[in-house]
Design a protein around this motif. Structure first.
Motif, PDB file in Angstrom:
ATOM      1  N   GLU A  45       0.834  -1.196   0.000  1.00  0.00           N
ATOM      2  CA  GLU A  45       0.000   0.000   0.000  1.00  0.00           C
ATOM      3  C   GLU A  45       0.875   1.254   0.000  1.00  0.00           C
ATOM      4  OE1 GLU A  45      -3.265  -0.121  -0.167  1.00  0.00           O
ATOM      5  OE2 GLU A  45      -3.328  -2.313   0.022  1.00  0.00           O
ATOM      6  N   ALA A  46       1.101   1.802  -1.162  1.00  0.00           N
ATOM      7  CA  ALA A  46       1.954   2.992  -1.241  1.00  0.00           C
ATOM      8  C   ALA A  46       1.311   4.178  -0.521  1.00  0.00           C
ATOM      9  CB  ALA A  46       2.237   3.340  -2.688  1.00  0.00           C
ATOM     10  N   SER A  47      -0.029   4.153  -0.374  1.00  0.00           N
ATOM     11  CA  SER A  47      -0.672   5.282   0.305  1.00  0.00           C
ATOM     12  C   SER A  47      -0.482   5.189   1.823  1.00  0.00           C
ATOM     13  CB  SER A  47      -2.164   5.303  -0.018  1.00  0.00           C
ATOM     14  OG  SER A  47      -2.754   4.103   0.422  1.00  0.00           O
ATOM     15  N   LEU A  48      -0.265   3.978   2.348  1.00  0.00           N
ATOM     16  CA  LEU A  48      -0.103   3.812   3.794  1.00  0.00           C
ATOM     17  C   LEU A  48       1.372   3.814   4.203  1.00  0.00           C
ATOM     18  CD1 LEU A  48      -1.563   3.118   6.537  1.00  0.00           C
ATOM     19  CD2 LEU A  48      -1.026   0.733   6.032  1.00  0.00           C
ATOM     20  N   THR A  49       2.172   2.999   3.527  1.00  0.00           N
ATOM     21  CA  THR A  49       3.591   2.872   3.908  1.00  0.00           C
ATOM     22  C   THR A  49       4.484   3.008   2.665  1.00  0.00           C
ATOM     23  OG1 THR A  49       3.419   0.463   3.688  1.00  0.00           O
ATOM     24  CG2 THR A  49       3.132   1.368   5.904  1.00  0.00           C
ATOM     25  N   GLN A  95       8.710   0.906  -0.933  1.00  0.00           N
ATOM     26  CA  GLN A  95       9.886   1.150  -1.769  1.00  0.00           C
ATOM     27  C   GLN A  95      11.005   0.159  -1.434  1.00  0.00           C
ATOM     28  OE1 GLN A  95      10.960   5.278  -1.530  1.00  0.00           O
ATOM     29  NE2 GLN A  95      12.709   4.989  -2.912  1.00  0.00           N
ATOM     30  N   LEU A  96      11.226  -0.071  -0.118  1.00  0.00           N
ATOM     31  CA  LEU A  96      12.231  -1.054   0.293  1.00  0.00           C
ATOM     32  C   LEU A  96      11.847  -2.445  -0.213  1.00  0.00           C
ATOM     33  CD1 LEU A  96      13.139  -0.284   4.035  1.00  0.00           C
ATOM     34  CD2 LEU A  96      14.632  -0.071   2.039  1.00  0.00           C
ATOM     35  N   ALA A  97      10.512  -2.743  -0.119  1.00  0.00           N
ATOM     36  CA  ALA A  97      10.036  -4.082  -0.493  1.00  0.00           C
ATOM     37  C   ALA A  97      10.233  -4.346  -1.982  1.00  0.00           C
ATOM     38  CB  ALA A  97       8.572  -4.237  -0.124  1.00  0.00           C
ATOM     39  N   ALA A  98      10.345  -3.284  -2.789  1.00  0.00           N
ATOM     40  CA  ALA A  98      10.500  -3.473  -4.235  1.00  0.00           C
ATOM     41  C   ALA A  98      11.787  -4.233  -4.566  1.00  0.00           C
ATOM     42  CB  ALA A  98      10.491  -2.118  -4.942  1.00  0.00           C
ATOM     43  N   ARG A  99      12.740  -4.238  -3.647  1.00  0.00           N
ATOM     44  CA  ARG A  99      13.954  -5.024  -3.923  1.00  0.00           C
ATOM     45  C   ARG A  99      14.065  -6.237  -2.989  1.00  0.00           C
ATOM     46  NH1 ARG A  99      18.686  -1.560  -0.813  1.00  0.00           N
ATOM     47  NH2 ARG A  99      19.428  -3.447   0.242  1.00  0.00           N
ATOM     48  N   GLY A 100      12.952  -6.569  -2.298  1.00  0.00           N
ATOM     49  CA  GLY A 100      13.017  -7.658  -1.316  1.00  0.00           C
ATOM     50  C   GLY A 100      11.978  -8.731  -1.528  1.00  0.00           C
ATOM     51  N   GLN A 101      11.848  -9.584  -0.529  1.00  0.00           N
ATOM     52  CA  GLN A 101      10.911 -10.700  -0.539  1.00  0.00           C
ATOM     53  C   GLN A 101       9.933 -10.517   0.624  1.00  0.00           C
ATOM     54  OE1 GLN A 101       9.123 -13.830  -2.040  1.00  0.00           O
ATOM     55  NE2 GLN A 101      11.132 -13.389  -2.921  1.00  0.00           N
ATOM     56  N   VAL A 102       8.632 -10.467   0.287  1.00  0.00           N
ATOM     57  CA  VAL A 102       7.600 -10.301   1.308  1.00  0.00           C
ATOM     58  C   VAL A 102       7.024 -11.673   1.651  1.00  0.00           C
ATOM     59  CG1 VAL A 102       5.355  -9.278   1.847  1.00  0.00           C
ATOM     60  CG2 VAL A 102       7.009  -7.988   0.473  1.00  0.00           C
ATOM     61  N   PHE A 103       7.025 -11.994   2.938  1.00  0.00           N
ATOM     62  CA  PHE A 103       6.429 -13.243   3.422  1.00  0.00           C
ATOM     63  C   PHE A 103       5.021 -12.920   3.912  1.00  0.00           C
ATOM     64  CE2 PHE A 103      10.076 -16.064   3.225  1.00  0.00           C
ATOM     65  CZ  PHE A 103      11.117 -15.154   3.072  1.00  0.00           C
ATOM     66  N   GLU A 104       4.027 -13.370   3.162  1.00  0.00           N
ATOM     67  CA  GLU A 104       2.643 -12.974   3.457  1.00  0.00           C
ATOM     68  C   GLU A 104       2.004 -13.817   4.558  1.00  0.00           C
ATOM     69  OE1 GLU A 104       0.679 -13.167  -0.313  1.00  0.00           O
ATOM     70  OE2 GLU A 104       1.451 -11.210  -0.948  1.00  0.00           O
ATOM     71  N   GLN A 105       2.618 -14.970   4.874  1.00  0.00           N
ATOM     72  CA  GLN A 105       2.056 -15.851   5.915  1.00  0.00           C
ATOM     73  C   GLN A 105       3.087 -16.031   7.026  1.00  0.00           C
ATOM     74  OE1 GLN A 105      -1.065 -17.200   5.982  1.00  0.00           O
ATOM     75  NE2 GLN A 105      -1.534 -16.114   4.099  1.00  0.00           N
TER      76      GLN A 105
END
Ligand SMILES: [Zn+2]
Length: 537
Positions: A51-55, A60-70
């Motif tokens: 959510e670019a409107s919230l965080t 931006q940092l996450a654009a080069r990383g790996q998000v663990f959704e669970q």
């Protein structure tokens, strides 16, 4: 044949050439940076790094990383979760499940392991449960309290406890209340910058703990109106958690007011994001951001009446257990950014950092490295154990405990509530949730004969058997050496409540009074366990 210097270049003295060569081998690489960001009380469905409107900065940092959704934490409150973050052990193994226990000195923590590797270790925290009295300061070259007057209050508390002063519980209460009202993010940035400046040329481990998203929800302007600009009611986020009946139940809240409270909570997350961004900027200015390993995690979530209550440290439902979890490798490390649905645990953070730095795994760790996921591999599913121990309470002259455990797979959850009285463990409730049919955990299955319930029970028991075996194989300190200053403070509170009965102090230590001490739960047989029913003490 002798080498001739290139025309026009002076011949360099051999000693200097030697020094330059040495520089080439040992000092050529840029200093390493590991930055761990803990977002206190951040819900995974709010901070999803999309959510670019919230965080915007975290996205931006996450654009080069790996998000663990669970990703799941091992409990629903600050102290045990951060011990899990620092040790790679779930609370049922590290044993810090109440205010009166410290981290085992024989269990290495993340800052200690990195300090041993020569890193400059700098930590900044902003809530009282991260204080040095619980052992969090170990391994840090600098460990700063970002609360206003926080360091002084901590010192006064410690002195009061040492003197047996009755002011100690009052001071703890003051620190706790102040942490809810204080706005700490700007001071965290200031102190983090000092750490970054000090580290010039050295490997740096930077830990920043942001407490502003924790209640009270009172984000500074413009974040106070950003997510609910049209609200005209009277409620604000101040002292929200104190809004309750005398028996402790929360006061009912008008749906529109609740919506506003949630908007204030989002405002806090957005305000925090701005400050995370400021630290990222400082690391970039120091030419450390692109080469850094960055982890952004939560310690637990937050409830907004999904199950009739608010806050956290109350249940093990998903709104309190699911956490944000982002890993950002160095830009040139060769990993593809992305998002995944692997079931992972907060215990996995420490082994991941160790592998990322090429360090050996610690035998104390229960979690596993998540680097394979960054390489595009899938993990064999490992269910996640979480646990919650109630504060001991006194009834009929005996100390009682409520012990809640959950085992979460990607498709189901078992929640077991035990009551402990006079050393006897009894089953108070057992609930199984099919999360594919019932993701909100609203329709529990309570049939003790159902094969799904029995299989989940067996899996929970197998998890505990594994933890007992691990603990047995590890060097551990005697329980009596693991009392925090808060243990003595709680003794004082129990004494004031009139609970003495001529017992020696050791017998009434609220945490160590568990018949098995700080060790994981003993084996329990579903068919043999006495039952008292839901709500039973
Ligand atoms: Zn917390």
């Amino acid at each position: 044949m002798t080498e001739q210097p290139a025309p026009g270049l002076p011949r360099l003295p051999w000693a200097l050439l030697g020094a330059l060569a040495g520089l080439g081998c040992a000092e050529q690489r840029a200093p390493r940076t590991v930055w761990l960001v803990s977002l206190d009380t951040a819900r995974a469905d709010a901070v999803n790094f999309a959510e670019a409107s919230l965080t915007p900065r975290l996205s931006q940092l996450a654009a080069r990383g790996q998000v663990f959704e669970q990703a799941l934490t091992g409990t629903s409150w600050t102290l045990p979760s951060h011990v899990q973050m620092f040790t790679g052990q779930p609370p049922a193994l590290h044993g810090v499940q109440d205010d009166n226990v410290v981290i085992d000195e024989r269990t290495p923590t993340l800052p200690e392991l990195l300090s041993d590797e020569g890193f400059l270790t700098v930590g900044v925290y902003s809530g009282p449960y991260l204080g040095s009295i619980f052992g969090f300061g170990r391994g840090f070259d600098a460990y700063w309290n970002a609360m206003e007057g926080g360091a002084e209050l901590e010192a006064r508390f410690r002195t009061a406890v040492q003197r047996g002063d009755r002011q100690a519980p009052v001071l703890w209460g003051v620190a706790d209340l102040q942490s809810h009202r204080d706005v700490t993010s700007p001071r965290i940035v200031e102190q983090a910058r000092e750490g970054i400046d000090t580290a010039r040329g050295r490997d740096l481990f930077l830990f920043t703990h942001f407490f502003d998203p924790h209640y009270d929800y009172q984000p500074p302007s413009p974040y106070d109106r950003r997510f609910d600009p049209d609200y005209e009611g009277t409620i604000d986020g101040r002292d929200f958690f104190q809004r309750r009946f005398e028996d402790g139940r929360p006061l009912p809240l008008d749906p529109r007011d609740l919506q506003h409270i949630q908007a204030l909570y989002l405002g806090e997350l957005s305000w925090t994001d701005e400050h995370v961004g400021q630290i990222a900027e400082s690391l970039a200015n120091a030419e450390r951001l692109d080469g850094a390993w960055i982890a952004v995690v939560g310690d637990h979530g937050e409830e907004f009446f999904e199950h009739g209550s608010w806050g956290h440290r109350q249940t093990l439902y998903d709104e309190q257990l699911r956490i944000p979890f982002l890993l950002v490798p160095p830009v040139d490390a060769g990993f593809e950014p992305g998002r995944n649905r692997e079931l992972v645990s907060l215990s996995d953070l420490l082994p991941t950092v160790l592998e990322a730095l090429g360090l050996p795994a610690s035998e104390h760790v229960r979690g596993r490295s998540l680097l394979p996921v960054l390489r595009g591999e899938t993990l064999e599913e490992r269910p996640v154990l979480s646990s919650l121990r109630s504060r001991p309470f006194i009834q009929d002259e005996v100390i009682k405990h409520r012990l809640t455990d959950s085992l979460r797979s990607s498709t189901s959850k078992l929640v077991r509530e035990l009551s402990l009285r006079n050393g006897e463990v009894r089953l108070a409730d057992l609930r199984y949730y099919d999360l594919e049919q019932d993701p909100g955990e609203l329709r529990p299955l309570r049939d003790l004969q159902d094969p799904r319930v029995r299989a989940a029970w067996a899996a929970l028991e197998a998890e505990y058997a594994d933890l007992r075996a691990r603990r047995g194989a590890l060097p551990t300190s005697p329980d009596a050496e693991r009392r925090s200053d808060a243990a003595d403070m709680m003794h004082g509170m129990l004494a004031q409540l009139g609970y003495r009965d001529g017992e020696p102090d050791e017998a009434i230590d609220p945490a160590l009074e568990l018949p098995w001490g700080l060790a994981p739960l003993p084996a329990l047989d579903l068919d043999q366990l006495p039952k008292v029913g839901p709500g039973g003490e």
